[in-house]
Design a protein around this motif. Structure first.
Motif, mmCIF file in Angstrom:
data_model
loop_
_atom_site.group_PDB
_atom_site.id
_atom_site.type_symbol
_atom_site.label_atom_id
_atom_site.label_comp_id
_atom_site.label_asym_id
_atom_site.label_seq_id
_atom_site.Cartn_x
_atom_site.Cartn_y
_atom_site.Cartn_z
ATOM 1 N N LEU A 71 0.800 -1.217 0.000
ATOM 2 C CA LEU A 71 0.000 0.000 0.000
ATOM 3 C C LEU A 71 0.837 1.273 0.000
ATOM 4 C CD1 LEU A 71 -2.910 -0.896 2.460
ATOM 5 C CD2 LEU A 71 -3.007 -0.667 -0.020
ATOM 6 N N THR A 72 2.148 1.150 0.179
ATOM 7 C CA THR A 72 2.985 2.346 0.179
ATOM 8 C C THR A 72 2.934 3.048 -1.165
ATOM 9 O OG1 THR A 72 4.481 1.303 1.768
ATOM 10 C CG2 THR A 72 5.316 3.205 0.594
ATOM 11 N N ARG A 73 2.896 2.274 -2.256
ATOM 12 C CA ARG A 73 2.954 2.897 -3.579
ATOM 13 C C ARG A 73 1.729 3.767 -3.878
ATOM 14 N NH1 ARG A 73 3.693 -0.325 -9.255
ATOM 15 N NH2 ARG A 73 1.620 -1.095 -8.681
ATOM 16 N N PRO A 74 0.477 3.288 -3.692
ATOM 17 C CA PRO A 74 -0.641 4.193 -3.981
ATOM 18 C C PRO A 74 -0.689 5.418 -3.084
ATOM 19 C CG PRO A 74 -1.417 2.130 -3.006
ATOM 20 C CD PRO A 74 0.024 1.935 -3.358
ATOM 21 N N LEU A 75 -0.270 5.284 -1.823
ATOM 22 C CA LEU A 75 -0.249 6.443 -0.935
ATOM 23 C C LEU A 75 0.765 7.483 -1.391
ATOM 24 C CD1 LEU A 75 -0.543 4.657 2.540
ATOM 25 C CD2 LEU A 75 -2.336 5.882 1.296
ATOM 26 N N GLU A 76 1.962 7.034 -1.725
ATOM 27 C CA GLU A 76 2.982 7.961 -2.203
ATOM 28 C C GLU A 76 2.592 8.554 -3.551
ATOM 29 O OE1 GLU A 76 6.093 9.126 -1.097
ATOM 30 O OE2 GLU A 76 5.330 8.478 0.847
ATOM 31 N N ALA A 77 2.001 7.739 -4.424
ATOM 32 C CA ALA A 77 1.588 8.246 -5.734
ATOM 33 C C ALA A 77 0.524 9.326 -5.588
ATOM 34 C CB ALA A 77 1.076 7.097 -6.600
ATOM 35 N N GLY A 99 10.512 -2.842 -4.763
ATOM 36 C CA GLY A 99 11.864 -2.300 -4.648
ATOM 37 C C GLY A 99 11.951 -0.876 -5.162
ATOM 38 N N ARG A 100 11.286 -0.598 -6.282
ATOM 39 C CA ARG A 100 11.275 0.770 -6.801
ATOM 40 C C ARG A 100 10.566 1.712 -5.836
ATOM 41 N NH1 ARG A 100 8.510 -0.067 -12.384
ATOM 42 N NH2 ARG A 100 8.423 2.213 -12.278
ATOM 43 N N THR A 101 9.481 1.227 -5.240
ATOM 44 C CA THR A 101 8.779 2.049 -4.256
ATOM 45 C C THR A 101 9.655 2.318 -3.039
ATOM 46 O OG1 THR A 101 6.688 1.072 -4.980
ATOM 47 C CG2 THR A 101 6.683 2.228 -2.874
ATOM 48 N N ALA A 102 10.419 1.316 -2.612
ATOM 49 C CA ALA A 102 11.323 1.505 -1.473
ATOM 50 C C ALA A 102 12.400 2.537 -1.802
ATOM 51 C CB ALA A 102 11.954 0.175 -1.078
ATOM 52 N N MET A 103 12.922 2.495 -3.030
ATOM 53 C CA MET A 103 13.899 3.504 -3.446
ATOM 54 C C MET A 103 13.287 4.895 -3.389
ATOM 55 S SD MET A 103 15.688 1.547 -6.665
ATOM 56 C CE MET A 103 16.561 3.052 -7.125
ATOM 57 N N ARG A 125 10.856 14.708 -11.098
ATOM 58 C CA ARG A 125 11.385 14.081 -12.310
ATOM 59 C C ARG A 125 11.548 12.584 -12.132
ATOM 60 N NH1 ARG A 125 16.935 15.942 -15.477
ATOM 61 N NH2 ARG A 125 16.766 14.426 -17.188
ATOM 62 N N TRP A 126 11.929 12.150 -10.943
ATOM 63 C CA TRP A 126 12.157 10.721 -10.698
ATOM 64 C C TRP A 126 10.882 9.964 -10.330
ATOM 65 C CZ3 TRP A 126 17.244 11.116 -7.344
ATOM 66 C CH2 TRP A 126 18.315 11.403 -8.202
ATOM 67 N N ALA A 127 9.832 10.694 -9.944
ATOM 68 C CA ALA A 127 8.617 10.016 -9.485
ATOM 69 C C ALA A 127 8.014 9.083 -10.533
ATOM 70 C CB ALA A 127 7.591 11.050 -9.033
ATOM 71 N N PRO A 128 7.856 9.488 -11.805
ATOM 72 C CA PRO A 128 7.275 8.537 -12.774
ATOM 73 C C PRO A 128 8.117 7.280 -12.968
ATOM 74 C CG PRO A 128 7.158 10.780 -13.614
ATOM 75 C CD PRO A 128 8.034 10.821 -12.398
ATOM 76 N N ALA A 129 9.434 7.422 -12.863
ATOM 77 C CA ALA A 129 10.291 6.246 -13.058
ATOM 78 C C ALA A 129 10.188 5.269 -11.897
ATOM 79 C CB ALA A 129 11.739 6.687 -13.247
ATOM 80 N N LEU A 130 10.002 5.779 -10.675
ATOM 81 C CA LEU A 130 9.980 4.910 -9.499
ATOM 82 C C LEU A 130 8.562 4.549 -9.042
ATOM 83 C CD1 LEU A 130 12.838 6.557 -7.386
ATOM 84 C CD2 LEU A 130 12.964 4.553 -8.880
ATOM 85 N N LEU A 131 7.602 5.424 -9.304
ATOM 86 C CA LEU A 131 6.226 5.165 -8.900
ATOM 87 C C LEU A 131 5.303 4.911 -10.086
ATOM 88 C CD1 LEU A 131 5.687 7.827 -6.069
ATOM 89 C CD2 LEU A 131 6.181 5.396 -5.815
ATOM 90 N N GLY A 132 5.856 4.897 -11.288
ATOM 91 C CA GLY A 132 5.045 4.654 -12.466
ATOM 92 C C GLY A 132 4.664 3.191 -12.599
#
Length: 416
Positions: free
Chosen positions: A72-78, A104-108, A187-194
């Motif tokens: 659930l970390t990814r949708p919250l951060e997104a 792993g990308r979400t953790a980064m 700039r990095w958000a789409p690459a890590l949270l996309g």
């Protein structure tokens, strides 16, 4: 100059600064845990409060990375990135991370967020009071006596005169660091949270399933409502022509119109029920070839058209799905024949169990001008072909001498 100030203090820069401060707030529990871990192993005389906090910050970041592996970390951060960093929603993933690569990308990303956010938050807490003191220092020089950490050269008049410039520069530097860090994270958000390739595949499958449901409902509406309207139109037209000479036929035509519209309303409610609730137990059953073919032929004949039917093997034992789709094919074939052939429509239906197929043939004579096409119409044959293809069958339609012939062959399957 205006663009420079907007980049440092504009609405987007302010929202991204709030996003960084939130990252610093998220970092605080991990910093405290880090201090608890390293505190017993470090003598207070070796590290002061600030170095101890920095060390706790360094130990807390790996802990933050581990705790962010929850899906659930990814949708919250997104969601936070979409609102505060100004990133388009279609460039971010909105579902929980399904794979370990996505986690792993979400953790980064989470580690980057709390790490950079912690640094910017610390600067935001320390620099503004210091900058304010520098700005007012020429007017309150006694502050240098209260703060022994001020350098000795501030005792000179020229140095005191420059302290407001240094204070303003410190604030601008803080704004620049915050804006730069916010732009870097954006700039990095789409690459890590996309979305990952697995997310895109799941979304494509979901869209395909929705499209299949929509196409099925469109076919049901087109076949049932279209057939009913064609039959009602012919019945009303025939009744109008003999209104003064054959009242009995008019009464029969009106009764047929009433029965047709009542049945069509029921079928329309069934389709709308699928839209509302899905194929639940409350949805009315769809008509089938075995149970409803005779009623379909009777209602079609009530329109005044001469329909002859040659029924081979009784279709009562057909698999449910095949029986429903075959009924719709016959219904749409009759609708097309009534619209374009009018009278003397010939319908031939056969079930050949030996060869393992159902063969449907609808014929009407050529030579009658086609009815004017209605806006958005002309999907009947396409719907029949789609039904036949989904069942693994074939469809052919076209003139055969002075007759228009529709022929559909469907494989007979035991499983519905």
């Amino acid at each position: 100059m205006r663009a420079f100030l907007r980049a440092l203090f504009g609405r987007r820069a302010r929202l991204r600064w709030i996003h960084l401060v939130l990252g610093g707030a998220l970092a605080m529990p991990f910093v405290l845990v880090g201090e608890v871990i390293i505190g017993p192993a470090v003598d207070d005389s070796v590290l002061g409060p600030l170095p101890l906090q920095l060390a706790g910050f360094g130990v807390g970041l790996p802990i933050a990375a581990v705790t962010s592996l929850f899906p659930l970390t990814r949708p919250l951060e997104a969601a936070a990135v979409r609102v505060l960093c100004g990133i388009d929603a279609d460039r971010l993933a909105h579902e929980p991370a399904r794979s370990w690569a996505a986690r792993g990308r979400t953790a980064m990303w989470f580690t980057l967020h709390v790490g950079v956010g912690g640094i910017v938050s610390g600067m935001s807490l320390a620099l503004p009071p210091f900058a304010v003191v520098l700005i007012v220092l020429p007017f309150y020089s006694w502050l240098t006596d209260r703060a022994p950490w001020f350098p000795e050269f501030l005792d000179h008049t020229w140095a005191l005169a420059l302290t407001p410039v240094a204070g303003v520069a410190s604030l601008l530097a803080l704004a620049g660091v915050s804006a730069g860090a916010g732009a870097l994270l954006a700039r990095w958000a789409p690459a890590l949270l996309g979305p990952t390739p697995e997310d895109r595949l799941a979304a494509a499958e979901e869209r395909a399933a929705d499209l299949a449901v929509r196409n099925r409902l469109a076919r049901e509406l087109h076949d049932s409502v279209g057939h009913a309207l064609s039959a009602v139109t012919l019945q009303a037209s025939a009744a109008r022509r003999v209104l003064d000479t054959d009242p009995e036929f008019v009464r029969e035509a009106l009764a047929a119109i009433e029965a047709t519209t009542r049945r069509t309303v029921g079928e329309l409610d069934a389709v709308l029920g699928v839209l509302r609730d899905g194929d639940g137990p409350g949805t009315a059953p769809a008509p089938t070839l075995g149970a409803d073919l005779d009623d379909l032929l009777r209602r079609t004949r009530a329109s005044g058209a001469r329909v002859t039917a040659a029924i081979g093997t009784a279709p009562e034992d057909l698999p449910p799905v095949l029986s429903r789709e075959a009924y719709r094919i016959v219904q749409e074939g009759l609708s097309n024949a009534l619209r374009h052939g009018g009278e003397n429509v010939c319908v031939a239906l056969s079930v050949d169990v030996r060869d393992g197929r159902v063969e449907i043939t609808v014929e009407n004579p050529l030579g009658r001008p086609a009815a004017p096409s209605r806006p958005g119409g002309g999907h009947g044959l396409a719907g029949i072909e789609e039904r036949a293809r989904l069942l693994g069958g074939t469809m052919r339609a076209g003139p055969a001498g002075d007759t228009w012939r529709l022929r559909v062959r469907l494989p007979l399957r035991e499983s519905g």
